[in-house]
Design an enzyme around this catalytic site. Structure first.
Site: not given
Length: 192
Positions: A8-10, A12, A14
């Site tokens: 997952i993007s840092r 975000d 998520q």
């Protein structure tokens, strides 16, 4: 063995849970989890996942964008997986390099990437040629102005300092001073 990679993007907010569930359902026994941007070249958990691959293992991701943001990066990562003697599988896109159609798809992607690189190279060379024809300077601007070059030559010829001293006065390296002197010497020896 199927080895999973979930990312997952840092920042975000998520959740890795859906990816991990999909990877477990796909048969992954080991899953490397990471919170990092897909464009970040330094992803230690991805590096660890690739390093753990043995011949005939399969690195599996939920979607291609979890592995790479660009085709160039994807092909680079896939090359590293292939060097390990392993395969790659993307569950969502149904891409699997352990099958003949999957390998064909990757070869087609590689051909498109090579074509794209060649087109960029041709455009760059064409642009440089046009700039030269128009009399524009190509490359980095010179650090020294003509008057500064002349002063360096005078100082060295008159013995008013070592190369290192002259270089420090003009905030350049001694290699730059040597190049200035060499250019001056070659002009004097071979007038144009």
């Amino acid at each position: 063995m199927q080895i999973g990679y979930a990312r997952i993007s840092r920042g975000d907010h998520q959740d890795l849970t859906p990816q991990i569930g999909t990877l477990h359902a796909a048969g992954c026994k080991i899953i490397y989890e990471e919170e990092a941007s897909g464009g970040d070249g330094n992803r230690p958990r991805l590096a660890a996942a690739i390093a753990s691959l043995r011949p005939n293992d399969v690195l599996t991701v939920w979607k291609l964008d979890r592995l790479a943001r660009s085709l160039r990066d994807l092909l680079f990562i896939l090359e590293r997986i292939e060097q390990a003697g392993a395969g790659f599988r993307s569950v969502t896109e149904a891409m699997d390099t352990t099958t003949a159609p999957g390998r064909l798809m990757m070869q087609m992607l590689g051909a498109f990437a090579e074509f794209e690189r060649e087109m960029i190279r041709e455009r760059t060379l064409h642009g440089l040629a046009n700039a030269r024809k128009a009399g524009r300077h190509i490359g980095r601007k010179p650090k020294l102005k003509p008057a500064q070059r002349a002063e360096i030559i005078r100082m060295v010829e008159e013995g008013r300092g070592t190369l290192a001293h002259v270089a420090s006065l003009f905030d350049v390296s001694t290699a730059t001073v040597k190049r200035v002197l060499q250019a001056h010497k070659s002009q004097n020896e071979f007038p144009v």
